[in-house]
Motif scaffolding. Sequence first.
Motif, short mmCIF file in Angstrom:
data_model
loop_
_atom_site.label_atom_id
_atom_site.label_comp_id
_atom_site.label_asym_id
_atom_site.label_seq_id
_atom_site.Cartn_x
_atom_site.Cartn_y
_atom_site.Cartn_z
N TYR A 133 8.69 -5.66 -10.36
CA TYR A 133 8.83 -7.04 -9.92
C TYR A 133 9.98 -7.71 -10.66
O TYR A 133 9.88 -8.01 -11.85
CB TYR A 133 7.53 -7.82 -10.15
CG TYR A 133 6.39 -7.32 -9.29
CD1 TYR A 133 6.27 -7.73 -7.97
CD2 TYR A 133 5.47 -6.41 -9.79
CE1 TYR A 133 5.24 -7.26 -7.16
CE2 TYR A 133 4.44 -5.93 -9.00
CZ TYR A 133 4.34 -6.36 -7.68
OH TYR A 133 3.31 -5.87 -6.89
N ALA A 134 11.09 -7.91 -9.96
CA ALA A 134 12.19 -8.69 -10.50
C ALA A 134 11.88 -10.17 -10.29
O ALA A 134 10.87 -10.54 -9.68
CB ALA A 134 13.49 -8.31 -9.81
N GLU A 135 12.76 -11.03 -10.78
CA GLU A 135 12.52 -12.47 -10.68
C GLU A 135 12.35 -12.91 -9.23
O GLU A 135 13.09 -12.47 -8.35
CB GLU A 135 13.69 -13.23 -11.31
CG GLU A 135 13.82 -13.01 -12.80
CD GLU A 135 14.98 -13.79 -13.40
OE1 GLU A 135 15.61 -14.58 -12.65
OE2 GLU A 135 15.25 -13.63 -14.59
N GLY A 136 11.38 -13.76 -9.00
CA GLY A 136 11.12 -14.29 -7.68
C GLY A 136 10.12 -15.43 -7.79
O GLY A 136 9.52 -15.63 -8.85
N LYS A 137 9.92 -16.13 -6.71
CA LYS A 137 9.01 -17.28 -6.75
C LYS A 137 7.76 -17.01 -5.90
O LYS A 137 7.08 -16.01 -6.10
CB LYS A 137 9.76 -18.55 -6.34
CG LYS A 137 10.84 -18.93 -7.35
CD LYS A 137 11.48 -20.27 -7.04
CE LYS A 137 12.52 -20.61 -8.11
NZ LYS A 137 13.18 -21.92 -7.85
N ALA A 138 7.47 -17.88 -4.94
CA ALA A 138 6.16 -17.84 -4.27
C ALA A 138 5.86 -16.48 -3.64
O ALA A 138 4.77 -15.94 -3.81
CB ALA A 138 6.10 -18.94 -3.22
N GLY A 139 6.83 -15.93 -2.90
CA GLY A 139 6.58 -14.67 -2.23
C GLY A 139 6.34 -13.53 -3.20
O GLY A 139 5.42 -12.71 -3.00
N PHE A 145 -0.05 -10.74 -7.21
CA PHE A 145 -1.50 -10.89 -7.24
C PHE A 145 -2.19 -10.09 -6.14
O PHE A 145 -3.33 -9.65 -6.32
CB PHE A 145 -1.87 -12.37 -7.20
CG PHE A 145 -1.55 -13.09 -8.48
CD1 PHE A 145 -2.12 -12.68 -9.67
CD2 PHE A 145 -0.66 -14.14 -8.51
CE1 PHE A 145 -1.83 -13.32 -10.87
CE2 PHE A 145 -0.35 -14.79 -9.70
CZ PHE A 145 -0.93 -14.37 -10.88
N GLN A 146 -1.51 -9.89 -5.04
CA GLN A 146 -2.09 -9.03 -4.00
C GLN A 146 -2.14 -7.58 -4.50
O GLN A 146 -3.14 -6.88 -4.32
CB GLN A 146 -1.26 -9.12 -2.72
CG GLN A 146 -1.89 -8.41 -1.52
CD GLN A 146 -1.17 -8.72 -0.22
OE1 GLN A 146 -0.41 -9.68 -0.14
NE2 GLN A 146 -1.40 -7.91 0.79
N ASP A 147 -1.06 -7.15 -5.15
CA ASP A 147 -1.04 -5.82 -5.76
C ASP A 147 -2.08 -5.74 -6.87
O ASP A 147 -2.77 -4.72 -7.01
CB ASP A 147 0.37 -5.57 -6.31
CG ASP A 147 0.56 -4.17 -6.86
OD1 ASP A 147 -0.13 -3.24 -6.41
OD2 ASP A 147 1.43 -4.00 -7.75
N VAL A 168 -2.41 -14.02 -16.79
CA VAL A 168 -3.49 -13.84 -15.82
C VAL A 168 -3.84 -12.35 -15.68
O VAL A 168 -5.02 -11.97 -15.65
CB VAL A 168 -3.09 -14.42 -14.45
CG1 VAL A 168 -4.19 -14.18 -13.42
CG2 VAL A 168 -2.80 -15.91 -14.57
N LEU A 169 -2.81 -11.51 -15.59
CA LEU A 169 -3.07 -10.08 -15.45
C LEU A 169 -3.78 -9.52 -16.68
O LEU A 169 -4.65 -8.65 -16.56
CB LEU A 169 -1.75 -9.34 -15.21
CG LEU A 169 -1.01 -9.68 -13.91
CD1 LEU A 169 0.26 -8.85 -13.79
CD2 LEU A 169 -1.90 -9.47 -12.69
N SER A 213 0.82 -1.21 0.00
CA SER A 213 0.00 0.00 0.00
C SER A 213 0.85 1.26 0.00
O SER A 213 0.39 2.33 -0.44
CB SER A 213 -0.93 0.00 1.21
OG SER A 213 -0.22 0.16 2.43
N LEU A 214 2.09 1.16 0.47
CA LEU A 214 2.99 2.32 0.48
C LEU A 214 3.37 2.75 -0.93
O LEU A 214 3.54 3.93 -1.21
CB LEU A 214 4.27 2.00 1.25
CG LEU A 214 4.23 1.94 2.76
CD1 LEU A 214 5.58 1.45 3.28
CD2 LEU A 214 3.90 3.29 3.35
N ALA A 215 3.54 1.75 -1.81
CA ALA A 215 4.17 1.99 -3.11
C ALA A 215 3.15 2.48 -4.13
O ALA A 215 2.93 1.85 -5.18
CB ALA A 215 4.85 0.72 -3.58
N LYS A 216 2.57 3.64 -3.89
CA LYS A 216 1.54 4.16 -4.78
C LYS A 216 2.13 4.74 -6.07
O LYS A 216 1.40 5.00 -7.03
CB LYS A 216 0.70 5.19 -4.04
CG LYS A 216 -0.06 4.59 -2.86
CD LYS A 216 -0.81 5.62 -2.04
CE LYS A 216 -2.03 6.11 -2.75
NZ LYS A 216 -2.86 7.00 -1.89
#
Length: 318
Positions: free
Chosen positions: A238-244, A250-252, A284-285, A230-233
Motif C-alpha cells: 500500500y503506497a500513499e493514498g486516501k479514501a480508496g 481495511f477490506q484486505d 487500528v491494524l 482476492s487475486l493478490a494472495k
Amino acid sequence: MAGFDLPYEPIRRRLYTPAELFQGFDPAQPASFAQTADFAIYQHFVAQGRTAPDNPYMGMVQALHDNTITQATNVFKAGRRVAAIMGGHKLARSAPAYRSVAVMARRLTRQGILVCTGGGPGAMEATHLGASLAHSSDSDLAEALAILGTQPTVPALADIVAPSGAIDPDCVAMAHAWFAPAYQVASAIRGPAESLAIPTWHYGHEPTTPFATHTGKYFQNSIREDGLLSLAKQGIIYAEGKAGTIQEIFQDGAQNYYRTFEYFSPMVLFGVQYWTDTYPVVAVLQKLFDPADYAKYVLVTDDVDAAAHFIEQFTPLS
C-alpha cells in the motif's frame, strides 16, 4: 448482440489488451482520446445510467460481461503468484514515491510475481510501468520517467462525459495531453513483461493505464474491488493514498482476519509517517490482528527493498 447496439462484447473469451482498448488513439490528435474503444464503452455506460440502468436488459448484459471478465482473469492468473500494489490515483509522475513504486513492481516482476493494480493513474500506473520494464535497464526507467514527467498530474476529468452521454471537448483535450506521454512510452517498449490491471468504468473518467499487458475491466466496481483484493494472495503493498486506498486496506484486513481466502496474505504499508501519523491505520491494524499475525504478516516501512522482499519471501500456509 441481437437487439442491442453495444460498443463491447457482452461475452468475452479473453482479457482486454492495450491495442484493443486504445484503438483509435492518435498522439497528434487531441480529439482522438474520445475515439478509442475504451472511451466509447464508458460513454455508453454513462448514457445508459451507469451501474443502475433504466433498461434492465442493459444491466443484465453488464453483469454477463463482468462475469466473463472474472472467468478470463481466473484463467490468466492460474498457477501464478499474484501480488498487488495499491495507492492513490493522484500520485504525481514526478514524485519520488512514483519511482519507488515502479522500482518495487519491476523487482517483483523479475522474481516471477505477477503484479496487479486497479489499472488507473498514479501509483497504479507506476506499478505497470515498472512491471513492463522488468527486462530493461535503470536508464530506460529514468528515460520513461522523464517523458512522463512532462505531464506530472492527472487532471480533473469527472465531467468528461455528462449523464446524457455528451462529451466535454476541453476535458477530452486535457485527458489526451496527460495520456499521450504514457501511450508514447508504452508503445516504445519492446517485449514488455506481463502485468494485470483490474480497472472499472465506474471510474471511467480516469484513463486506464496503457502499461498493463492484460486488462480485466469491469462495470461494477464492487465486484472489481473484491476480486482485485482476492487475486493478490502473494500480498499487497500500500503506497500513499486516501479514501480508496484506505478502504482497500481495511477490506484486505477483514479478509485476512477471517482467512476468507484460506490464509493471511502479507500487507506492506509503504510510508511509515504517512500510515502512522497522516492516516494512522497502523494503530487500528495492530489492535485488530492477533499480535503473532501482525508481527509475521504486516510490515510498515520506507525501504523499497524491504517492501519487495517481504512479498517475495512469503510462502502460503507456511
